[in-house]
Design a protein around this motif. Structure first.
Motif, mmCIF file in Angstrom:
data_model
loop_
_atom_site.group_PDB
_atom_site.id
_atom_site.type_symbol
_atom_site.label_atom_id
_atom_site.label_comp_id
_atom_site.label_asym_id
_atom_site.label_seq_id
_atom_site.Cartn_x
_atom_site.Cartn_y
_atom_site.Cartn_z
ATOM 1 N N VAL A 134 0.821 -1.212 0.000
ATOM 2 C CA VAL A 134 0.000 0.000 0.000
ATOM 3 C C VAL A 134 0.857 1.265 0.000
ATOM 4 C CG1 VAL A 134 -1.969 -1.153 1.066
ATOM 5 C CG2 VAL A 134 -0.348 0.040 2.519
ATOM 6 N N GLY A 135 2.122 1.139 -0.381
ATOM 7 C CA GLY A 135 2.967 2.319 -0.588
ATOM 8 C C GLY A 135 3.697 2.817 0.641
ATOM 9 N N GLY A 136 3.783 1.997 1.695
ATOM 10 C CA GLY A 136 4.548 2.395 2.883
ATOM 11 C C GLY A 136 6.047 2.264 2.635
ATOM 12 N N PRO A 137 6.856 2.865 3.522
ATOM 13 C CA PRO A 137 8.309 2.831 3.330
ATOM 14 C C PRO A 137 8.930 1.496 3.743
ATOM 15 C CG PRO A 137 7.799 3.905 5.388
ATOM 16 C CD PRO A 137 6.465 3.577 4.755
ATOM 17 N N LEU A 138 10.050 1.139 3.117
ATOM 18 C CA LEU A 138 10.832 0.001 3.605
ATOM 19 C C LEU A 138 11.703 0.510 4.746
ATOM 20 C CD1 LEU A 138 11.983 -1.857 0.366
ATOM 21 C CD2 LEU A 138 9.818 -1.951 1.607
ATOM 22 N N VAL A 139 11.752 -0.240 5.828
ATOM 23 C CA VAL A 139 12.586 0.130 6.968
ATOM 24 C C VAL A 139 13.502 -1.054 7.267
ATOM 25 C CG1 VAL A 139 12.583 0.811 9.406
ATOM 26 C CG2 VAL A 139 10.817 1.694 7.873
ATOM 27 N N TYR A 140 14.795 -0.788 7.353
ATOM 28 C CA TYR A 140 15.779 -1.861 7.555
ATOM 29 C C TYR A 140 15.380 -2.717 8.763
ATOM 30 C CZ TYR A 140 20.281 -4.149 7.216
ATOM 31 O OH TYR A 140 21.265 -5.095 7.050
ATOM 32 N N PRO A 141 15.361 -4.034 8.630
ATOM 33 C CA PRO A 141 14.723 -4.873 9.658
ATOM 34 C C PRO A 141 15.383 -4.877 11.028
ATOM 35 C CG PRO A 141 15.699 -6.212 7.921
ATOM 36 C CD PRO A 141 15.770 -4.801 7.458
ATOM 37 N N LEU A 142 16.612 -4.363 11.158
ATOM 38 C CA LEU A 142 17.211 -4.322 12.497
ATOM 39 C C LEU A 142 16.939 -2.996 13.210
ATOM 40 C CD1 LEU A 142 20.593 -6.169 11.869
ATOM 41 C CD2 LEU A 142 18.373 -7.091 12.511
ATOM 42 N N THR A 143 16.106 -2.149 12.588
ATOM 43 C CA THR A 143 15.689 -0.891 13.206
ATOM 44 C C THR A 143 14.551 -1.172 14.195
ATOM 45 O OG1 THR A 143 16.014 0.024 10.994
ATOM 46 C CG2 THR A 143 14.885 1.441 12.579
#
Ligand SMILES: NC(=O)c1ccc[n+]([C@@H]2O[C@H](COP(=O)([O-])OP(=O)(O)OC[C@H]3O[C@@H](n4cnc5c(N)ncnc54)[C@H](O)[C@@H]3O)[C@@H](O)[C@H]2O)c1
Ligand SMILES: Nc1ncnc2c1ncn2[C@@H]1O[C@H](COP(=O)(O)OP(=O)(O)OP(=O)(O)O)[C@@H](O)[C@H]1O
Length: 291
Positions: free
Chosen positions: A197-206
């Protein structure tokens, strides 16, 4: 990267124990399981099968809680859904989970059947694996706690109407949502529904919450990334109520004026990875990132 774990490398090197969970409702998985069992035993890793998985393929098994107390690490055999379910049910034990991919996408699962034998051969070497710690989300509605690895979705009950939700951070109002729903995603879940739905990718260790509206009826609603130490509260203000969907696997109903409280879980999920696993390479291979 996140090498803290209840298992030590020494323990993995000596006679280690692995607990196996299979994708449910697929007894045909038995042939692959037998092959996988052989690979583990060849490397002197003792394996134990979880009870429901064992029943499905007519083998002996043990309860998941006892399995968690017994083994050094857990192994999910299936697709992303199976891994998510294993993580949700076991993360409080602190045992790392290895995902063997027999699914279609396998974004979260680390090792394919073809790669497993060499991965296990190299497991005795410190340099060949990594244990990453990933944030889990804790939710509460109607005095019930639930935990998500990917996401908690607040969704409309009826296809014909939109949902109205007031949102507060640490008790202070910050937005009112009006649309099909809201996704509260972890960084791990940022590549799942949130991505669609167009949300941002956030690095998974954040550590962060990603709050993404689904089809908002507004020109101004945008996905938000919020610090993980915030407590976020969503109150359903329309009379139709709403559904709360946890990792696409569990559903809870909430009524008008009821709230869903979201915070970071005190424990992290631990994933056992190949040392060389690179998030952006996985993004490229599985989701065509950068192509
Ligand atoms: N329109 C959508 O994109 C949509 C709709 C509903 C649910 N979902 C997602 O499905 C998840 C549950 O996954 P499932 O496998 O049990 O259900 P599923 O079998 O319906 O699969 C959904 C797809 O998402 C992939 N996936 C799951 N988690 C992922 C992640 N963290 N990163 C990248 N891809 C991922 C799966 O491999 C599968 O291809 C939910 O947490 C939700 O995020 C997505
Ligand atoms: N323990 C479980 N209880 C209920 N449902 C589960 C459980 N484990 C997996 N599922 C569901 O079973 C379905 C299929 O499992 P899984 O996702 O592992 O396989 P797949 O769809 O072949 O793989 P992928 O998700 O990688 O495409 C998913 O929708 C998942 O959510």
């Amino acid at each position: 990267m996140g090498l803290k774990s209840t298992i030590t490398k020494e323990k993995l090197k000596s006679k280690s124990k692995a607990g196996i969970v299979l994708r449910p409702s697929t007894p045909e998985i038995k042939d692959d399981y037998m092959k996988i069992k052989g690979y583990f035993e060849k490397q002197n890793i003792e394996i134990f099968l979880e009870k429901n998985s064992a029943n499905m393929i007519d083998e002996e098994g043990i309860d998941l809680d006892i399995l968690c107390d017994t083994v050094d690490f857990l192994v999910s055999i299936g697709g992303d859904g199976t891994l998510i379910s294993v993580v949700r049910r076991t993360f409080r034990s602190g045992k790392p989970v290895l995902g063997i991919n027999l699914g279609t996408l396998g974004f979260l699962t680390d090792v394919s059947l073809n790669e497993l034998e060499s991965f296990l051969q190299n497991l005795s070497d410190d340099e060949n694996y990594r244990i990453d710690s990933r944030m889990m989300i804790k939710g509460n509605a109607n005095l019930q706690n639930f935990f998500a690895f990917n996401d908690i979705v607040i969704s409309r009950n009826s296809l014909s109407s939109m949902i109205k939700v007031d949102a507060k951070i640490d008790g202070k109002p910050f937005n009112s949502y009006y649309g099909d729903g809201i996704i509260i995603s972890s960084p791990t879940g940022s590549t799942a529904y949130n991505l669609s739905v167009g949300g941002p990718l956030v690095y998974p260790l954040t550590d962060a919450f990603i709050v993404t509206p689904v089809a908002p009826h507004s020109l101004t609603q945008r996905p938000l990334v919020l610090p993980a130490d915030f407590e976020i509260e969503f109150t359903i203000t329309d009379n139709q109520g709403a559904m709360v969907i946890v990792d696409g696997q569990d559903i809870y109903e909430v009524e008008q004026n009821q709230s869903i409280k979201i915070q970071i879980a005190s424990k992290k999920a631990k994933l056992l990875h190949r040392k060389e696993r690179n998030y952006f390479e996985v993004l490229n291979e599985k989701l065509q990132w950068g192509n």
